[in-house]
Motif scaffolding. Structure first.
Motif, PDB file in Angstrom:
ATOM      1  N   ASP A  34       5.665  -5.464  13.564  1.00 39.43           N
ATOM      2  CA  ASP A  34       6.160  -5.553  12.184  1.00 39.43           C
ATOM      3  C   ASP A  34       5.462  -4.544  11.284  1.00 39.43           C
ATOM      4  O   ASP A  34       6.095  -3.906  10.438  1.00 39.43           O
ATOM      5  CB  ASP A  34       5.941  -6.963  11.642  1.00 39.43           C
ATOM      6  N   CYS A  35       4.167  -4.399  11.483  1.00 35.79           N
ATOM      7  CA  CYS A  35       3.402  -3.446  10.676  1.00 35.79           C
ATOM      8  C   CYS A  35       3.831  -2.015  11.001  1.00 35.79           C
ATOM      9  O   CYS A  35       3.993  -1.187  10.105  1.00 35.79           O
ATOM     10  CB  CYS A  35       1.913  -3.642  10.949  1.00 35.79           C
ATOM     11  N   ALA A  36       4.042  -1.740  12.285  1.00 34.62           N
ATOM     12  CA  ALA A  36       4.482  -0.408  12.709  1.00 34.62           C
ATOM     13  C   ALA A  36       5.843  -0.075  12.113  1.00 34.62           C
ATOM     14  O   ALA A  36       6.088   1.066  11.674  1.00 34.62           O
ATOM     15  CB  ALA A  36       4.531  -0.340  14.238  1.00 34.62           C
ATOM     16  N   GLU A  72       9.347   2.885   8.354  1.00 33.86           N
ATOM     17  CA  GLU A  72      10.342   2.797   7.289  1.00 33.86           C
ATOM     18  C   GLU A  72       9.888   3.478   6.006  1.00 33.86           C
ATOM     19  O   GLU A  72      10.710   3.792   5.137  1.00 33.86           O
ATOM     20  CB  GLU A  72      10.651   1.329   6.984  1.00 33.86           C
ATOM     21  N   ASN A  73       8.598   3.736   5.899  1.00 38.03           N
ATOM     22  CA  ASN A  73       8.061   4.323   4.673  1.00 38.03           C
ATOM     23  C   ASN A  73       7.438   5.698   4.898  1.00 38.03           C
ATOM     24  O   ASN A  73       6.463   6.070   4.249  1.00 38.03           O
ATOM     25  CB  ASN A  73       7.044   3.375   4.044  1.00 38.03           C
ATOM     26  N   LEU A 111       0.824  -1.211   0.000  1.00 35.61           N
ATOM     27  CA  LEU A 111       0.000   0.000   0.000  1.00 35.61           C
ATOM     28  C   LEU A 111       0.856   1.257   0.000  1.00 35.61           C
ATOM     29  O   LEU A 111       0.621   2.198  -0.773  1.00 35.61           O
ATOM     30  CB  LEU A 111      -0.916   0.005   1.223  1.00 35.61           C
ATOM     31  N   LEU A 112       1.844   1.281   0.879  1.00 29.88           N
ATOM     32  CA  LEU A 112       2.669   2.483   1.016  1.00 29.88           C
ATOM     33  C   LEU A 112       3.541   2.712  -0.218  1.00 29.88           C
ATOM     34  O   LEU A 112       3.731   3.853  -0.648  1.00 29.88           O
ATOM     35  CB  LEU A 112       3.524   2.390   2.278  1.00 29.88           C
ATOM     36  N   LEU A 113       4.051   1.647  -0.798  1.00 30.56           N
ATOM     37  CA  LEU A 113       4.842   1.788  -2.025  1.00 30.56           C
ATOM     38  C   LEU A 113       3.980   2.285  -3.179  1.00 30.56           C
ATOM     39  O   LEU A 113       4.484   2.925  -4.112  1.00 30.56           O
ATOM     40  CB  LEU A 113       5.490   0.454  -2.387  1.00 30.56           C
TER      41      LEU A 113
END
Length: 271
Positions: free
Chosen positions: A248-250, A255-256, A220-222
């Motif tokens: 992991d999701c956080a 990171e994005n 989604l973020l990419l």
């Protein structure tokens, strides 16, 4: 040993294979052939359910379904009865192409479309059940990347069609935790930035954080989803991931481009 869990109500004849030697609920990967053809059978079962409102083989045990499908080679009990009852007959003939006891290796959807024309194909892809879910919604809910890809090959498929609750297929793919389905939808142009519920609800990224799906979140973020999106109550997707204890999701959010400082306090807890 890895296994795939399937529902007997939607299972193709060939997928029963070594079933009774194992378990009526566990389908071992090395014992049966789960393929595009068996997926097509399941897909057709879902469409019959959408058109009739009845779960295939409702009320029967796994053993009874096995006897009906594999031994007696019976079609779904409601398949024939609805023809002529307001459902386009060509649509049900198309579904019949997917309900083959000895399916060929051809693209069943393509064959159905070629045999019965584009109008029937449109009916198939646009048909909605009582919850206004389309075939694409159901394929995403099952996490079946093959079916999603097959449906999205056709221009008639609406990648952002909404169900009665205002949810597009992308929400179903996120709930299923299938990055492959998410990727296919995005490739076809699915909107990754909308606020759901007519703009008054969470974003699709909030849904992803709620289910704790880091790989789906990365997709989604990419694709351009806002890493700092907030819902109508001021809760960010990072808040949602933290609240669901999905580290992991956080991390993927941070990171994005996610703003870590907004996770210190949740607006809901501020006076």
């Amino acid at each position: 040993m890895e296994c795939t869990v399937l529902s007997p109500h939607y299972t193709a004849p060939e997928a029963w294979g070594q079933l009774l030697k194992k378990s009526l609920n566990l389908f071992w990967d090395d014992a049966i052939g789960i393929s595009a053809e068996s997926d097509a059978w399941s897909f057709a079962c879902r469409l019959v359910e959408m058109g009739t409102g009845f779960v295939p083989w409702a009320g029967l045990s796994s053993e009874e379904i096995y006897q009906a499908v594999v031994k007696a080679k019976k079609l779904l009990p409601h398949y024939a009865s609805v023809v002529g009852g307001g459902i386009p007959s060509d649509l049900w003939r198309m579904i019949g192409e997917c309900l083959q006891f000895k399916p060929s290796k051809s693209d069943l959807l393509f064959k159905a479309a070629s045999d019965y024309g584009s109008n029937s194909l449109s009916s198939l892809l646009e048909a909605q059940n009582a919850d206004e879910q389309t075939a694409l919604h159901l394929a995403c809910r099952c996490g079946s990347a093959e079916l999603v890809e097959a449906i999205l090959e056709y221009e008639e498929a609406n990648v952002d069609v909404l169900d009665k609750d205002g949810d597009p297929p992308l929400v179903y793919a996120l709930a299923a935790g299938s990055p492959e389905c998410v990727r296919s939808l995005i490739k076809r142009g699915a909107n990754v930035r909308p606020q759901l519920r007519d703009g008054f609800g969470p974003s699709v990224a909030h849904v992803c954080a709620h289910h704790g799906q880091p790989e789906c979140m990365r997709e989604l973020l990419l694709a351009g989803a806002d890493p700092n999106a907030v819902d109508d109550e001021g809760e960010s997707i990072l808040h949602r991931a933290v609240a669901k204890k999905s580290a992991d999701c956080a991390l993927v959010i941070l990171e994005n481009g996610g703003n870590g400082s907004i996770a210190i306090l949740n607006p809901k807890n501020m006076s």
